[in-house]
Scaffold this motif. Structure first.
Motif, PDB file in Angstrom:
ATOM      1  N   MET A   1     -34.049   9.506 -69.872  1.00 45.25           N
ATOM      2  CA  MET A   1     -32.946   8.573 -69.739  1.00 45.25           C
ATOM      3  C   MET A   1     -32.413   8.538 -68.306  1.00 45.25           C
ATOM      4  O   MET A   1     -32.048   7.493 -67.818  1.00 45.25           O
ATOM      5  N   ARG A   2     -32.397   9.697 -67.658  1.00 43.06           N
ATOM      6  CA  ARG A   2     -31.897   9.759 -66.283  1.00 43.06           C
ATOM      7  C   ARG A   2     -32.747   8.917 -65.341  1.00 43.06           C
ATOM      8  O   ARG A   2     -32.226   8.303 -64.410  1.00 43.06           O
ATOM      9  N   GLN A   3     -34.060   8.847 -65.591  1.00 41.47           N
ATOM     10  CA  GLN A   3     -34.935   8.049 -64.731  1.00 41.47           C
ATOM     11  C   GLN A   3     -34.596   6.565 -64.842  1.00 41.47           C
ATOM     12  O   GLN A   3     -34.662   5.835 -63.862  1.00 41.47           O
ATOM     13  N   TRP A   4     -34.234   6.104 -66.052  1.00 38.00           N
ATOM     14  CA  TRP A   4     -33.827   4.711 -66.204  1.00 38.00           C
ATOM     15  C   TRP A   4     -32.547   4.434 -65.431  1.00 38.00           C
ATOM     16  O   TRP A   4     -32.396   3.393 -64.816  1.00 38.00           O
ATOM     17  N   GLY A   5     -31.628   5.376 -65.462  1.00 33.30           N
ATOM     18  CA  GLY A   5     -30.391   5.223 -64.693  1.00 33.30           C
ATOM     19  C   GLY A   5     -30.664   5.143 -63.201  1.00 33.30           C
ATOM     20  O   GLY A   5     -30.079   4.326 -62.495  1.00 33.30           O
ATOM     21  N   ASN A   6     -31.575   5.962 -62.720  1.00 31.66           N
ATOM     22  CA  ASN A   6     -31.953   5.919 -61.302  1.00 31.66           C
ATOM     23  C   ASN A   6     -32.602   4.578 -60.958  1.00 31.66           C
ATOM     24  O   ASN A   6     -32.326   3.999 -59.906  1.00 31.66           O
ATOM     25  N   ALA A   7     -33.475   4.097 -61.842  1.00 34.76           N
ATOM     26  CA  ALA A   7     -34.158   2.822 -61.593  1.00 34.76           C
ATOM     27  C   ALA A   7     -33.166   1.663 -61.565  1.00 34.76           C
ATOM     28  O   ALA A   7     -33.236   0.789 -60.691  1.00 34.76           O
ATOM     29  N   VAL A   8     -32.230   1.652 -62.499  1.00 37.10           N
ATOM     30  CA  VAL A   8     -31.216   0.593 -62.543  1.00 37.10           C
ATOM     31  C   VAL A   8     -30.337   0.657 -61.290  1.00 37.10           C
ATOM     32  O   VAL A   8     -30.030  -0.369 -60.671  1.00 37.10           O
ATOM     33  N   ALA A   9     -29.934   1.847 -60.897  1.00 40.06           N
ATOM     34  CA  ALA A   9     -29.117   2.005 -59.700  1.00 40.06           C
ATOM     35  C   ALA A   9     -29.865   1.499 -58.472  1.00 40.06           C
ATOM     36  O   ALA A   9     -29.290   0.803 -57.625  1.00 40.06           O
ATOM     37  N   LEU A  10     -31.142   1.839 -58.363  1.00 33.41           N
ATOM     38  CA  LEU A  10     -31.946   1.388 -57.226  1.00 33.41           C
ATOM     39  C   LEU A  10     -32.061  -0.137 -57.208  1.00 33.41           C
ATOM     40  O   LEU A  10     -31.943  -0.763 -56.146  1.00 33.41           O
ATOM     41  N   LEU A  11     -32.268  -0.755 -58.366  1.00 38.58           N
ATOM     42  CA  LEU A  11     -32.339  -2.222 -58.438  1.00 38.58           C
ATOM     43  C   LEU A  11     -31.019  -2.864 -58.034  1.00 38.58           C
ATOM     44  O   LEU A  11     -31.000  -3.875 -57.339  1.00 38.58           O
ATOM     45  N   LEU A  12     -29.910  -2.289 -58.468  1.00 35.82           N
ATOM     46  CA  LEU A  12     -28.605  -2.821 -58.076  1.00 35.82           C
ATOM     47  C   LEU A  12     -28.393  -2.713 -56.565  1.00 35.82           C
ATOM     48  O   LEU A  12     -27.891  -3.644 -55.930  1.00 35.82           O
ATOM     49  N   ILE A  13     -28.793  -1.589 -56.006  1.00 32.86           N
ATOM     50  CA  ILE A  13     -28.652  -1.401 -54.558  1.00 32.86           C
ATOM     51  C   ILE A  13     -29.506  -2.426 -53.813  1.00 32.86           C
ATOM     52  O   ILE A  13     -29.057  -3.058 -52.848  1.00 32.86           O
ATOM     53  N   LEU A  14     -30.733  -2.636 -54.265  1.00 33.78           N
ATOM     54  CA  LEU A  14     -31.613  -3.619 -53.619  1.00 33.78           C
ATOM     55  C   LEU A  14     -31.047  -5.030 -53.745  1.00 33.78           C
ATOM     56  O   LEU A  14     -31.144  -5.824 -52.804  1.00 33.78           O
ATOM     57  N   ALA A  15     -30.455  -5.358 -54.888  1.00 32.09           N
ATOM     58  CA  ALA A  15     -29.855  -6.679 -55.064  1.00 32.09           C
ATOM     59  C   ALA A  15     -28.689  -6.875 -54.105  1.00 32.09           C
ATOM     60  O   ALA A  15     -28.547  -7.926 -53.475  1.00 32.09           O
ATOM     61  N   VAL A  16     -27.852  -5.859 -53.981  1.00 32.26           N
ATOM     62  CA  VAL A  16     -26.714  -5.945 -53.066  1.00 32.26           C
ATOM     63  C   VAL A  16     -27.210  -6.058 -51.630  1.00 32.26           C
ATOM     64  O   VAL A  16     -26.704  -6.859 -50.837  1.00 32.26           O
ATOM     65  N   TYR A  17     -28.220  -5.274 -51.292  1.00 35.39           N
ATOM     66  CA  TYR A  17     -28.771  -5.306 -49.940  1.00 35.39           C
ATOM     67  C   TYR A  17     -29.346  -6.687 -49.628  1.00 35.39           C
ATOM     68  O   TYR A  17     -29.160  -7.223 -48.541  1.00 35.39           O
ATOM     69  N   GLY A  18     -30.024  -7.285 -50.589  1.00 35.63           N
ATOM     70  CA  GLY A  18     -30.569  -8.633 -50.399  1.00 35.63           C
ATOM     71  C   GLY A  18     -29.468  -9.651 -50.158  1.00 35.63           C
ATOM     72  O   GLY A  18     -29.574 -10.515 -49.286  1.00 35.63           O
ATOM     73  N   ALA A  19     -28.388  -9.572 -50.948  1.00 32.63           N
ATOM     74  CA  ALA A  19     -27.260 -10.481 -50.756  1.00 32.63           C
ATOM     75  C   ALA A  19     -26.620 -10.282 -49.390  1.00 32.63           C
ATOM     76  O   ALA A  19     -26.253 -11.249 -48.710  1.00 32.63           O
ATOM     77  N   TRP A  20     -26.497  -9.038 -48.968  1.00 29.40           N
ATOM     78  CA  TRP A  20     -25.934  -8.741 -47.641  1.00 29.40           C
ATOM     79  C   TRP A  20     -26.797  -9.353 -46.553  1.00 29.40           C
ATOM     80  O   TRP A  20     -26.299  -9.967 -45.616  1.00 29.40           O
ATOM     81  N   VAL A 155     -21.712   2.504 -55.954  1.00 34.11           N
ATOM     82  CA  VAL A 155     -20.381   2.268 -55.389  1.00 34.11           C
ATOM     83  C   VAL A 155     -20.459   2.174 -53.869  1.00 34.11           C
ATOM     84  O   VAL A 155     -19.861   1.278 -53.258  1.00 34.11           O
ATOM     85  N   ALA A 156     -21.219   3.061 -53.250  1.00 35.89           N
ATOM     86  CA  ALA A 156     -21.392   3.015 -51.788  1.00 35.89           C
ATOM     87  C   ALA A 156     -22.049   1.713 -51.359  1.00 35.89           C
ATOM     88  O   ALA A 156     -21.670   1.110 -50.350  1.00 35.89           O
ATOM     89  N   ALA A 157     -23.032   1.262 -52.127  1.00 35.83           N
ATOM     90  CA  ALA A 157     -23.713   0.003 -51.799  1.00 35.83           C
ATOM     91  C   ALA A 157     -22.736  -1.164 -51.829  1.00 35.83           C
ATOM     92  O   ALA A 157     -22.690  -1.973 -50.896  1.00 35.83           O
ATOM     93  N   TYR A 158     -21.954  -1.257 -52.890  1.00 36.45           N
ATOM     94  CA  TYR A 158     -21.014  -2.369 -53.005  1.00 36.45           C
ATOM     95  C   TYR A 158     -19.908  -2.301 -51.962  1.00 36.45           C
ATOM     96  O   TYR A 158     -19.539  -3.316 -51.381  1.00 36.45           O
ATOM     97  N   THR A 159     -19.360  -1.139 -51.741  1.00 35.90           N
ATOM     98  CA  THR A 159     -18.252  -1.050 -50.783  1.00 35.90           C
ATOM     99  C   THR A 159     -18.718  -1.247 -49.350  1.00 35.90           C
ATOM    100  O   THR A 159     -17.944  -1.689 -48.508  1.00 35.90           O
ATOM    101  N   THR A 160     -19.963  -0.957 -49.055  1.00 33.53           N
ATOM    102  CA  THR A 160     -20.468  -1.141 -47.698  1.00 33.53           C
ATOM    103  C   THR A 160     -21.019  -2.538 -47.485  1.00 33.53           C
ATOM    104  O   THR A 160     -20.608  -3.255 -46.587  1.00 33.53           O
ATOM    105  N   LEU A 161     -21.948  -2.916 -48.331  1.00 32.25           N
ATOM    106  CA  LEU A 161     -22.697  -4.146 -48.081  1.00 32.25           C
ATOM    107  C   LEU A 161     -21.947  -5.420 -48.443  1.00 32.25           C
ATOM    108  O   LEU A 161     -22.324  -6.499 -48.000  1.00 32.25           O
TER     109      LEU A 161
END
Length: 191
Positions: A1-20, A155-161
């Protein structure tokens, strides 16, 4: 289950980075010269010239002739902006040669009080600053992930990017992103 959480977090970070990245691209296209861009670019080219000519004089590296930009921020940040600009504006004899890349436009000088740099050259240097600001954000995300886990990284991704001030400064030829990247990378080395 933890690996899915890591994968989802990574996808969210990449999405935010793309928008930035998309948002800062529209800011980079602005031809308006921001307040300090001329000074950072001129001082970057100045330090690049010192490196390329082998000038190791302490007086030269103090940057007294650059005015306020000579003593602000370490030369490494200025070099990261200045080296590409230097190579785009000098010839094989290391002399200023605007005809080398006429599409970038002609720049009337390299001092801090020189006329504004041409829009083409300014955009190239803004792209370099954008790259470094993205690296700084990535390092911050990695630090948050290592210290507190994937939720902290999101949280770091959203607050920064998505921070409007960080977005604006990411698209300007400033040395802040370069210095933040180096400081953050040094922090990663700690255990």
């Amino acid at each position: 289950m933890r690996q899915w959480g890591n994968a989802v977090a990574l996808l969210l970070i990449l999405a935010v980075y793309g928008a930035w990245f998309v948002k800062t691209n529209t800011l980079i296209a602005s031809p308006a010269l921001k307040q300090d861009e001329r000074g950072w670019l001129a001082s970057g080219v100045y330090y690049a010239r010192l490196v390329m000519t082998g000038n190791c004089s302490a007086d030269a590296w103090e940057g007294r002739g650059l005015g306020a930009w000579g003593n602000l921020n370490p030369p490494i940040g200025k070099l990261a902006l200045g080296l590409p600009a230097y190579f785009l504006t000098v010839n094989e004899d290391l002399e200023y040669a605007p005809q080398k890349h006429p599409e970038l436009g002609e720049w009337g000088g390299l001092g801090p009080h020189a006329p504004p740099p041409p829009t083409g050259l300014l955009r190239v240097v803004r792209r370099i600053a954008q790259f470094w600001a993205g690296c700084a954000a990535a390092v911050l995300i990695i630090v948050a992930w290592r210290l507190a886990g994937p939720v902290a990284a999101v949280v770091a991704a959203y607050t920064t990017l998505l921070n409007s001030l960080y977005l604006r400064d990411s698209a300007i030829a400033y040395t802040d992103g370069i210095c933040l990247t180096i400081q953050g990378a040094a922090f990663l080395d700690r255990k």
